[in-house]
Design a protein around this motif. Structure first.
Motif, PDB file in Angstrom:
ATOM      1  N   GLU A 160      80.604  30.856  15.783  1.00 60.26           N
ATOM      2  CA  GLU A 160      81.651  31.645  16.434  1.00 60.26           C
ATOM      3  C   GLU A 160      81.342  33.136  16.351  1.00 60.26           C
ATOM      4  OE1 GLU A 160      84.153  30.036  18.208  1.00 60.26           O
ATOM      5  OE2 GLU A 160      82.718  28.467  17.687  1.00 60.26           O
ATOM      6  N   CYS A 161      80.758  33.572  15.237  1.00 56.93           N
ATOM      7  CA  CYS A 161      80.372  34.979  15.102  1.00 56.93           C
ATOM      8  C   CYS A 161      79.281  35.338  16.112  1.00 56.93           C
ATOM      9  CB  CYS A 161      79.901  35.260  13.683  1.00 56.93           C
ATOM     10  SG  CYS A 161      81.245  35.368  12.471  1.00 56.93           S
ATOM     11  N   TYR A 162      78.298  34.449  16.263  1.00 53.24           N
ATOM     12  CA  TYR A 162      77.249  34.711  17.260  1.00 53.24           C
ATOM     13  C   TYR A 162      77.834  34.756  18.671  1.00 53.24           C
ATOM     14  CZ  TYR A 162      73.227  34.320  14.089  1.00 53.24           C
ATOM     15  OH  TYR A 162      72.289  34.535  13.113  1.00 53.24           O
ATOM     16  N   ALA A 163      78.813  33.900  18.964  1.00 53.75           N
ATOM     17  CA  ALA A 163      79.435  33.906  20.288  1.00 53.75           C
ATOM     18  C   ALA A 163      80.143  35.233  20.540  1.00 53.75           C
ATOM     19  CB  ALA A 163      80.420  32.748  20.409  1.00 53.75           C
ATOM     20  N   LEU A 164      80.798  35.755  19.526  1.00 54.63           N
ATOM     21  CA  LEU A 164      81.448  37.062  19.662  1.00 54.63           C
ATOM     22  C   LEU A 164      80.419  38.174  19.813  1.00 54.63           C
ATOM     23  CD1 LEU A 164      84.268  36.620  17.004  1.00 54.63           C
ATOM     24  CD2 LEU A 164      84.600  36.859  19.473  1.00 54.63           C
ATOM     25  N   LEU A 165      79.312  38.055  19.059  1.00 54.24           N
ATOM     26  CA  LEU A 165      78.260  39.061  19.170  1.00 54.24           C
ATOM     27  C   LEU A 165      77.666  39.074  20.573  1.00 54.24           C
ATOM     28  CD1 LEU A 165      76.412  41.193  17.943  1.00 54.24           C
ATOM     29  CD2 LEU A 165      75.000  39.339  16.997  1.00 54.24           C
ATOM     30  N   SER A 166      77.459  37.901  21.161  1.00 55.17           N
ATOM     31  CA  SER A 166      76.936  37.817  22.515  1.00 55.17           C
ATOM     32  C   SER A 166      77.861  38.536  23.495  1.00 55.17           C
ATOM     33  CB  SER A 166      76.766  36.351  22.931  1.00 55.17           C
ATOM     34  OG  SER A 166      76.328  36.246  24.270  1.00 55.17           O
ATOM     35  N   ARG A 167      79.148  38.326  23.342  1.00 56.38           N
ATOM     36  CA  ARG A 167      80.114  38.999  24.217  1.00 56.38           C
ATOM     37  C   ARG A 167      80.111  40.509  23.990  1.00 56.38           C
ATOM     38  NH1 ARG A 167      85.590  36.328  22.852  1.00 56.38           N
ATOM     39  NH2 ARG A 167      86.275  38.133  24.105  1.00 56.38           N
ATOM     40  N   ALA A 168      80.045  40.907  22.721  1.00 54.73           N
ATOM     41  CA  ALA A 168      80.071  42.341  22.410  1.00 54.73           C
ATOM     42  C   ALA A 168      78.862  43.049  23.003  1.00 54.73           C
ATOM     43  CB  ALA A 168      80.122  42.548  20.900  1.00 54.73           C
ATOM     44  N   LEU A 169      77.698  42.380  22.950  1.00 51.66           N
ATOM     45  CA  LEU A 169      76.479  42.980  23.498  1.00 51.66           C
ATOM     46  C   LEU A 169      76.558  43.146  25.020  1.00 51.66           C
ATOM     47  CD1 LEU A 169      73.897  41.061  21.306  1.00 51.66           C
ATOM     48  CD2 LEU A 169      74.222  43.536  21.325  1.00 51.66           C
ATOM     49  N   LYS A 170      77.474  42.416  25.654  1.00 54.64           N
ATOM     50  CA  LYS A 170      77.660  42.550  27.100  1.00 54.64           C
ATOM     51  C   LYS A 170      78.712  43.604  27.439  1.00 54.64           C
ATOM     52  CE  LYS A 170      76.361  37.744  28.034  1.00 54.64           C
ATOM     53  NZ  LYS A 170      75.936  37.442  26.646  1.00 54.64           N
ATOM     54  N   GLY A 171      79.174  44.297  26.401  1.00 55.17           N
ATOM     55  CA  GLY A 171      80.126  45.374  26.630  1.00 55.17           C
ATOM     56  C   GLY A 171      81.577  45.011  26.438  1.00 55.17           C
ATOM     57  N   GLN A 172      81.868  43.778  26.022  1.00 56.80           N
ATOM     58  CA  GLN A 172      83.260  43.387  25.812  1.00 56.80           C
ATOM     59  C   GLN A 172      83.755  43.872  24.453  1.00 56.80           C
ATOM     60  OE1 GLN A 172      84.137  39.221  26.613  1.00 56.80           O
ATOM     61  NE2 GLN A 172      82.339  39.057  27.937  1.00 56.80           N
ATOM     62  N   ASN A 173      85.022  44.212  24.377  1.00 59.33           N
ATOM     63  CA  ASN A 173      85.635  44.551  23.092  1.00 59.33           C
ATOM     64  C   ASN A 173      86.159  43.263  22.466  1.00 59.33           C
ATOM     65  OD1 ASN A 173      87.571  45.331  21.041  1.00 59.33           O
ATOM     66  ND2 ASN A 173      87.386  47.407  21.845  1.00 59.33           N
ATOM     67  N   VAL A 174      85.575  42.877  21.342  1.00 65.71           N
ATOM     68  CA  VAL A 174      85.914  41.592  20.707  1.00 65.71           C
ATOM     69  C   VAL A 174      86.613  41.780  19.375  1.00 65.71           C
ATOM     70  CG1 VAL A 174      83.987  40.432  21.861  1.00 65.71           C
ATOM     71  CG2 VAL A 174      83.646  41.406  19.575  1.00 65.71           C
ATOM     72  N   ALA A 175      87.049  43.002  19.074  1.00 63.10           N
ATOM     73  CA  ALA A 175      87.658  43.264  17.764  1.00 63.10           C
ATOM     74  C   ALA A 175      88.856  42.357  17.508  1.00 63.10           C
ATOM     75  CB  ALA A 175      88.060  44.734  17.657  1.00 63.10           C
ATOM     76  N   ALA A 176      89.712  42.182  18.522  1.00 61.59           N
ATOM     77  CA  ALA A 176      90.903  41.354  18.335  1.00 61.59           C
ATOM     78  C   ALA A 176      90.530  39.894  18.076  1.00 61.59           C
ATOM     79  CB  ALA A 176      91.806  41.462  19.558  1.00 61.59           C
ATOM     80  N   ASP A 177      89.570  39.363  18.843  1.00 63.76           N
ATOM     81  CA  ASP A 177      89.153  37.975  18.633  1.00 63.76           C
ATOM     82  C   ASP A 177      88.461  37.807  17.288  1.00 63.76           C
ATOM     83  OD1 ASP A 177      90.174  37.150  21.043  1.00 63.76           O
ATOM     84  OD2 ASP A 177      88.293  37.395  22.124  1.00 63.76           O
ATOM     85  N   THR A 178      87.764  38.845  16.855  1.00 64.09           N
ATOM     86  CA  THR A 178      87.085  38.784  15.562  1.00 64.09           C
ATOM     87  C   THR A 178      88.081  38.565  14.434  1.00 64.09           C
ATOM     88  OG1 THR A 178      85.283  40.186  16.345  1.00 64.09           O
ATOM     89  CG2 THR A 178      85.601  40.064  13.971  1.00 64.09           C
ATOM     90  N   ARG A 179      89.271  39.125  14.595  1.00 63.25           N
ATOM     91  CA  ARG A 179      90.298  38.947  13.558  1.00 63.25           C
ATOM     92  C   ARG A 179      90.667  37.478  13.371  1.00 63.25           C
ATOM     93  NH1 ARG A 179      93.581  43.570  16.620  1.00 63.25           N
ATOM     94  NH2 ARG A 179      92.290  45.346  15.984  1.00 63.25           N
ATOM     95  N   ASN A 180      90.512  36.682  14.424  1.00 60.10           N
ATOM     96  CA  ASN A 180      90.856  35.261  14.332  1.00 60.10           C
ATOM     97  C   ASN A 180      89.722  34.413  13.776  1.00 60.10           C
ATOM     98  OD1 ASN A 180      93.430  35.654  15.483  1.00 60.10           O
ATOM     99  ND2 ASN A 180      92.519  35.705  17.529  1.00 60.10           N
TER     100      ASN A 180
END
Length: 653
Positions: A160-180
């Motif tokens: 799940e962390c890698y999935a968030l990292l992939s999104r973040a590298l595409k310019g998405q803000n994933v801070a809120a999802d990271t909290r979950n």
């Protein structure tokens, strides 16, 4: 496994961790993966001649990521009945190194072929899980993004962390999802540290968020992980870390941490001081110190709730419960982060009790009603608060044809083969995979089938999944009833309690063994078995006899009776003693300043395993009593009250 956590973006003073200094050692440098060539056998390893023994050896080689041994053994299992596992255990060691870290030179083509060959099976999802770790490690986001949506279970925090990292590298803000995702530091691994590092660099989170994550790792005594997290902040230094020092001090001596905080707290912001008092409160509460509630009150006055770990927030409630401070119980639950409060019915129940203590009966009733339909410890207690006794739901029965139709399911067939070799992890994964999407009636048919093939742990766990149609004779089976009746009658023991304990201890797996050596249905330790055998006049006893259900039940019930007598006939204390040893509940009891209800004593047991154990055993026993008697029951009566007493020695093991 995937739980929420706050990663606050507050403008607080950065926390500089002492653990960062550990990263300077060569032992923590990332190892370069070895070049992966086609595995070659350099020496002929000893391979068991029996295919099942060879398969178990293959699984062990795969667990150790021993490429050559796994390759050699798999070559001998050409016609094995479950070829998917032979192939998986051959490929998996090529994906991870000896320390369990993903390799960037994994055999992608072999993995792709495997996923296609076994598409839709549990083992394919397991392989995809492994491959996603590899793809994330080597930053192959094209393949990662293609495979991730096909990962069914999504039960790996690092993926799940890698999935968030992939999104973040595409310019998405994933801070809120990271909290979950980032809440339980035990499951972070490389992927989550990489995610934290990138979010700091991209300014989606702040230094103070990283400090909080590192401090959570320190609270779990994961010092190396704390250092790796802290190192994601540029220019972190190892000196001047007041909060990290307080965490380490509080774990051993909360009073020492109080003195240090009092002397040096001026260097902390108001919120950081509150967080420090929260950490001290947590460790004081776990030691059952009466000052714990006072420390938490200091925290509540100062604030800093956003910098408290989930564990600190939960123990804030428990400290107030133990002191009987219902106002603080209510305030502590109201201050919990919403996701934490919602995930455990305990906090709904205790919030209702705190409202009731404040005279807000109608609001309390609303809280109880939210969980009263749940078949668990707090669901039962909530039902009783609403004026109901514990009864059984109406029974749904399935036909012979429905039950026996389950034997044709390939997943169940694989599970049985794995269970026959005592490979319970793999067997349970196959069994549970087959249950996905089943209706209640199909689940009951599967549970009945499991009962007929003597997989009683699957009977229990499968029947536990139903939502509207139920059969509590499957949820709470009673094998060996004649043996149990005779053994419990001989020592005057409540058979419902004994069954409730067995259900929690072994799920009726006769050959169950714990890592500590406990054996059989009642999970009796060898030394305990010898002690009880001597006491009851069984001179020819040997530990090998514990595989006999009759011997296991006789020794287990006799020991239960001894423990119960030693602890003033309290089922709450005796259940705790069976799990943690009789000395510990005596010590916990000695710290009480007044009598408390059994539910409060159970909820404030400092050992996570024992706390869960006691609640489950007594919840089970209540349902068993309802099954046996056909009469409504009371869990509150079983729990009783626990009164303070001086610590006394015990001769029981």
């Amino acid at each position: 496994m995937l739980k929420g956590v706050y990663l606050r973006r507050a403008g607080q003073a950065a926390w500089v961790t002492v653990a960062c200094a550990l990263l300077a050692t060569p032992a923590l440098a990332q190892k370069r993966p070895q070049q992966q060539a086609a595995p070659r056998v350099q020496a002929a390893p000893v391979i068991p001649s029996d295919p099942d023994d060879a398969f178990v050896a293959l699984r062990e080689a795969a667990r150790k990521n021993d490429v050559e041994r796994a390759y050699a053994i798999s070559a001998t299992l050409v016609d094995y009945p479950i070829p998917s596992y032979v192939e998986y255990f051959r490929i998996k060691p090529q994906m991870f190194d000896g320390s369990g870290l993903a390799r960037i030179d994994a055999p992608d083509d072999q993995v792709r072929a495997f996923l296609q060959r076994y598409k839709g099976q549990a083992i394919a999802d397991r392989m995809r899980n492994d491959w996603l770790l590899v793809l994330g490690k080597k930053r192959d986001w094209a393949n990662f993004d293609a495979e991730y949506p096909q990962f069914v279970l999504k039960d790996d925090t690092q993926v799940e962390c890698y999935a968030l990292l992939s999104r973040a590298l595409k310019g998405q803000n994933v801070a809120a999802d990271t909290r979950n995702v980032l809440s339980d530091v035990r499951y972070y691994g490389e992927g989550c540290v990489d995610l934290i590092s990138y979010l700091v660099q991209s300014q989606q989170i702040q230094r103070s968020d990283v400090a909080f994550q590192a401090r959570q790792a320190l609270e779990q005594n994961l010092v190396t992980l704390a250092g790796r997290i802290a190192a994601t902040v540029p220019d972190a230094r190892a000196d001047g870390d007041t909060l990290a020092t307080i965490v380490k001090m509080a774990r051993n001596d909360p009073s020492q941490a109080v003195a240090y905080l009092t002397a040096s707290g001026g260097s902390l912001s108001r919120d950081e001081q509150g967080a420090a008092w929260g950490v001290i409160g947590q460790y004081a509460a776990k030691k059952l110190l009466p000052d714990a509630a006072f420390y938490y009150r200091r925290q509540m006055d100062l604030g800093g709730n956003q910098w408290m770990s989930d564990e600190s927030q939960e123990w804030r409630v428990r400290a107030a419960l133990r002191q009987g401070d219902w106002k603080q119980v209510r305030q502590a639950i109201e201050m919990m982060r919403p996701e934490l409060r919602a995930k455990d019915p305990a906090w709904t129940y205790w919030y209702g009790r705190s409202l009731k203590a404040d005279g807000r009966d109608a609001e309390a009733q609303q809280q109880y009603q939210q969980i009263a339909g749940q078949f668990n410890f707090y669901g039962q207690l909530a039902s009783e608060e609403l004026g109901n006794r514990i009864t059984l739901p109406s029974r749904t029965t399935v036909s012979d044809a429905e039950a026996m139709a389950m034997r044709s399911r390939a997943g169940f067939q694989r599970a049985q083969k794995l269970y026959n070799m005592n490979l319970r992890f793999e067997g349970t994964r196959e069994w549970n995979w087959e249950l996905r999407g089943m209706s209640d009636r199909e689940l009951l048919a599967a549970a009945e089938y499991a009962r007929r093939v003597e997989l009683l742990d699957r009977t229990v766990n499968t029947a536990d999944r139903t939502r509207a149609e139920h059969d509590f004779s499957l949820r709470f089976p009673m094998p060996y009833r004649d043996l149990m009746q005779r053994a419990t009658d001989d020592v005057g023991l409540d058979m419902a309690w004994a069954y409730g304990l067995i259900r929690q201890e072994s799920r009726f797996i006769m050959n169950a063994r714990s890592s500590a050596g406990a054996h059989g249905l009642m999970q009796v330790m060898p030394a305990t078995a010898k002690y009880v055998a001597r006491k009851i006049g069984m001179p020819d006893f040997s530990p090998s006899m514990m595989g006999d259900p009759n011997i296991n039940i006789v020794l287990g019930t006799n020991y239960l009776s001894m423990v119960l007598t030693d602890l003033d006939s309290s089922w709450t204390l005796a259940s705790a003693a069976y799990n943690a040893g009789p000395g510990r509940p005596k010590a916990w009891r000695s710290t009480l300043s007044r009598p408390v209800e059994g539910a409060i004593f159970a909820e404030t047991i400092p050992f996570n395993e024992t706390r869960t154990y006691v609640k489950n055993v007594l919840s089970n026993a209540t349902y068993y009593a309802a099954l046996m008697s056909g009469q409504p029951q009371s869990l509150k009566s079983r729990l009783g009250q626990v009164a303070p007493s001086a610590v006394t020695t015990t001769s029981l093991p």
